[in-house]
Motif scaffolding. Structure first.
Motif, PDB file in Angstrom:
ATOM      1  N   LEU A 201       0.816  -1.208   0.000  1.00  0.00           N
ATOM      2  CA  LEU A 201       0.000   0.000   0.000  1.00  0.00           C
ATOM      3  C   LEU A 201       0.854   1.265   0.000  1.00  0.00           C
ATOM      4  O   LEU A 201       0.554   2.235  -0.707  1.00  0.00           O
ATOM      5  N   THR A 202       1.936   1.267   0.772  1.00  0.00           N
ATOM      6  CA  THR A 202       2.835   2.419   0.791  1.00  0.00           C
ATOM      7  C   THR A 202       3.470   2.628  -0.568  1.00  0.00           C
ATOM      8  O   THR A 202       3.549   3.760  -1.067  1.00  0.00           O
TER       9      THR A 202
ATOM     10  N   VAL B 107       3.707   5.686  -5.661  1.00  0.00           N
ATOM     11  CA  VAL B 107       3.626   5.705  -7.127  1.00  0.00           C
ATOM     12  C   VAL B 107       2.496   6.622  -7.577  1.00  0.00           C
ATOM     13  O   VAL B 107       2.657   7.408  -8.519  1.00  0.00           O
ATOM     14  N   LEU B 108       1.356   6.557  -6.906  1.00  0.00           N
ATOM     15  CA  LEU B 108       0.228   7.403  -7.279  1.00  0.00           C
ATOM     16  C   LEU B 108       0.511   8.880  -7.023  1.00  0.00           C
ATOM     17  O   LEU B 108       0.131   9.739  -7.825  1.00  0.00           O
ATOM     18  N   ILE B 109       1.188   9.184  -5.921  1.00  0.00           N
ATOM     19  CA  ILE B 109       1.549  10.577  -5.650  1.00  0.00           C
ATOM     20  C   ILE B 109       2.505  11.099  -6.713  1.00  0.00           C
ATOM     21  O   ILE B 109       2.324  12.205  -7.230  1.00  0.00           O
ATOM     22  N   SER B 110       3.512  10.294  -7.063  1.00  0.00           N
ATOM     23  CA  SER B 110       4.451  10.749  -8.090  1.00  0.00           C
ATOM     24  C   SER B 110       3.770  10.849  -9.453  1.00  0.00           C
ATOM     25  O   SER B 110       4.066  11.762 -10.234  1.00  0.00           O
ATOM     26  N   SER B 111       2.832   9.967  -9.745  1.00  0.00           N
ATOM     27  CA  SER B 111       2.097  10.050 -11.007  1.00  0.00           C
ATOM     28  C   SER B 111       1.205  11.279 -11.042  1.00  0.00           C
ATOM     29  O   SER B 111       1.098  11.948 -12.071  1.00  0.00           O
ATOM     30  N   PHE B 112       0.578  11.587  -9.920  1.00  0.00           N
ATOM     31  CA  PHE B 112      -0.275  12.757  -9.870  1.00  0.00           C
ATOM     32  C   PHE B 112       0.545  14.033 -10.021  1.00  0.00           C
ATOM     33  O   PHE B 112       0.158  14.957 -10.737  1.00  0.00           O
TER      34      PHE B 112
ATOM     35  N   LEU C 250      -7.406  -0.630  -8.970  1.00  0.00           N
ATOM     36  CA  LEU C 250      -6.786  -1.889  -9.379  1.00  0.00           C
ATOM     37  C   LEU C 250      -5.308  -1.921  -8.987  1.00  0.00           C
ATOM     38  O   LEU C 250      -4.821  -2.945  -8.491  1.00  0.00           O
ATOM     39  N   LEU C 251      -4.609  -0.807  -9.170  1.00  0.00           N
ATOM     40  CA  LEU C 251      -3.198  -0.742  -8.771  1.00  0.00           C
ATOM     41  C   LEU C 251      -3.051  -0.927  -7.266  1.00  0.00           C
ATOM     42  O   LEU C 251      -2.162  -1.668  -6.813  1.00  0.00           O
ATOM     43  N   LEU C 252      -3.906  -0.277  -6.493  1.00  0.00           N
ATOM     44  CA  LEU C 252      -3.846  -0.445  -5.033  1.00  0.00           C
ATOM     45  C   LEU C 252      -4.105  -1.898  -4.633  1.00  0.00           C
ATOM     46  O   LEU C 252      -3.413  -2.445  -3.763  1.00  0.00           O
TER      47      LEU C 252
END
Length: 135
Positions: free
Chosen positions: A84-85, A90-95, A108-110
């Motif tokens: 989860l971390t 990854v989601l923060i860097s993608s955003f 789905l990624l989570l």
């Protein structure tokens, strides 16, 4: 005769940090391999979505394995936390890089990262690398 002391004594003591570091290392390796596949074959970028989820799952599994091995106990919960971390990072860097929106792919990624991290944690805790097995 005295043995030569190791030159580098650097070791990350935290299982969380070492798991995230190994996840990022495997993410970088997977990204390079996928880039070479895109360059060297006739694969289109639209066909890479399953490969991307596979790379993230494998990286999360490796991170969960390393962190649970270092911790020596609570393998699936430590691996789940690493997964989860990792996914949140990854989601923060993608955003921040691409201003992505919320889609079902994020859930789905989570899910993939959490499940793969928990599986890696279950494997890692049973390999005998933790503090509990060294006593």
């Amino acid at each position: 005769m005295k043995p030569v002391a190791p030159v580098t004594g650097f070791r990350i003591a935290s299982p969380l940090l070492s798991g995230i570091l190994w996840s990022v290392i495997w993410l970088a390796i997977g990204t390079i391999v996928l880039s070479l596949m895109l360059y060297g074959t006739s694969m289109a970028e639209a066909d890479t979505v399953p490969w991307v989820f596979g790379i993230h799952g494998f990286a999360s599994c490796c991170g969960g394995f390393v962190s649970a091995r270092r911790a020596g106990h609570k393998g699936w919960s430590i691996g789940l936390g690493i997964g989860l971390t990792y996914a949140i990072l990854v989601l923060i860097s993608s955003f921040l890089a691409h201003d992505i929106g919320w889609t079902p792919r994020i859930a789905l990624l989570l899910g993939i990262a959490a499940a793969a991290g928990a599986f890696g944690g279950m494997l890692g805790v049973n390999t005998g690398g933790g503090q509990a097995r060294r006593k």
